[in-house]
Design a protein around this motif. Structure first.
Motif, PDB file in Angstrom:
ATOM      1  N   ALA A  53      -3.993   7.841  -4.279  1.00  0.00           N
ATOM      2  CA  ALA A  53      -3.398   6.931  -5.259  1.00  0.00           C
ATOM      3  C   ALA A  53      -4.481   6.187  -6.029  1.00  0.00           C
ATOM      4  O   ALA A  53      -4.380   6.010  -7.248  1.00  0.00           O
ATOM      5  N   VAL A  54      -5.520   5.769  -5.341  1.00  0.00           N
ATOM      6  CA  VAL A  54      -6.636   5.080  -5.994  1.00  0.00           C
ATOM      7  C   VAL A  54      -7.308   6.012  -7.003  1.00  0.00           C
ATOM      8  O   VAL A  54      -7.589   5.615  -8.138  1.00  0.00           O
ATOM      9  N   VAL A  55      -7.527   7.256  -6.597  1.00  0.00           N
ATOM     10  CA  VAL A  55      -8.156   8.231  -7.501  1.00  0.00           C
ATOM     11  C   VAL A  55      -7.299   8.434  -8.744  1.00  0.00           C
ATOM     12  O   VAL A  55      -7.808   8.446  -9.868  1.00  0.00           O
ATOM     13  N   LYS A  56      -5.991   8.571  -8.556  1.00  0.00           N
ATOM     14  CA  LYS A  56      -5.090   8.734  -9.712  1.00  0.00           C
ATOM     15  C   LYS A  56      -5.132   7.507 -10.620  1.00  0.00           C
ATOM     16  O   LYS A  56      -5.118   7.631 -11.841  1.00  0.00           O
ATOM     17  N   ALA A  57      -5.174   6.325 -10.023  1.00  0.00           N
ATOM     18  CA  ALA A  57      -5.233   5.094 -10.819  1.00  0.00           C
ATOM     19  C   ALA A  57      -6.527   5.022 -11.628  1.00  0.00           C
ATOM     20  O   ALA A  57      -6.522   4.617 -12.788  1.00  0.00           O
ATOM     21  N   ILE A  58      -7.618   5.455 -11.041  1.00  0.00           N
ATOM     22  CA  ILE A  58      -8.896   5.462 -11.751  1.00  0.00           C
ATOM     23  C   ILE A  58      -8.873   6.487 -12.885  1.00  0.00           C
ATOM     24  O   ILE A  58      -9.262   6.174 -14.011  1.00  0.00           O
ATOM     25  N   LYS A  59      -8.374   7.687 -12.585  1.00  0.00           N
ATOM     26  CA  LYS A  59      -8.321   8.738 -13.606  1.00  0.00           C
ATOM     27  C   LYS A  59      -7.413   8.380 -14.770  1.00  0.00           C
ATOM     28  O   LYS A  59      -7.680   8.747 -15.907  1.00  0.00           O
ATOM     29  N   SER A  60      -6.343   7.651 -14.476  1.00  0.00           N
ATOM     30  CA  SER A  60      -5.416   7.252 -15.552  1.00  0.00           C
ATOM     31  C   SER A  60      -5.859   5.947 -16.217  1.00  0.00           C
ATOM     32  O   SER A  60      -5.134   5.408 -17.050  1.00  0.00           O
ATOM     33  N   LYS A  61      -7.028   5.450 -15.801  1.00  0.00           N
ATOM     34  CA  LYS A  61      -7.638   4.250 -16.369  1.00  0.00           C
ATOM     35  C   LYS A  61      -6.790   2.984 -16.154  1.00  0.00           C
ATOM     36  O   LYS A  61      -6.858   2.045 -16.915  1.00  0.00           O
ATOM     37  N   LYS A  86       0.836  -1.193   0.000  1.00  0.00           N
ATOM     38  CA  LYS A  86       0.000   0.000   0.000  1.00  0.00           C
ATOM     39  C   LYS A  86       0.883   1.261   0.000  1.00  0.00           C
ATOM     40  O   LYS A  86       0.659   2.194  -0.770  1.00  0.00           O
ATOM     41  N   ARG A  87       1.916   1.275   0.849  1.00  0.00           N
ATOM     42  CA  ARG A  87       2.866   2.390   0.899  1.00  0.00           C
ATOM     43  C   ARG A  87       3.605   2.552  -0.421  1.00  0.00           C
ATOM     44  O   ARG A  87       3.813   3.671  -0.912  1.00  0.00           O
ATOM     45  N   LYS A  88       4.010   1.427  -1.009  1.00  0.00           N
ATOM     46  CA  LYS A  88       4.745   1.477  -2.278  1.00  0.00           C
ATOM     47  C   LYS A  88       3.875   2.035  -3.404  1.00  0.00           C
ATOM     48  O   LYS A  88       4.363   2.758  -4.272  1.00  0.00           O
TER      49      LYS A  88
END
Length: 55
Positions: free
Chosen positions: A43-51, A28-30
């Motif tokens: 980080a989750v939001v960025k992953a979703i936005k970047s698909k 999770k930290r990584k």
């Protein structure tokens, strides 16, 4: 991340993947470091936005 999105807690993720909870926290930290965020949610939001992941 997918298990978090499904509502799993750290302990449940560790149980499901048959790993130690400290390993879950380490990864999770990584993930946070890789996305350059202060929180895992960011980080989750960025992953979703970047698909990278879908909800």
């Amino acid at each position: 991340m997918e298990l978090y999105l499904q509502g799993y807690k750290e302990s449940a993720i560790a149980f499901e993947l048959k790993i130690n909870i400290t390993t879950v926290r380490y990864h999770k930290r990584k993930i946070q470091e890789k996305f350059g965020t202060n929180t895992f949610i960011e980080a989750v939001v960025k992953a979703i936005k970047s698909k990278m992941i879908e909800i």
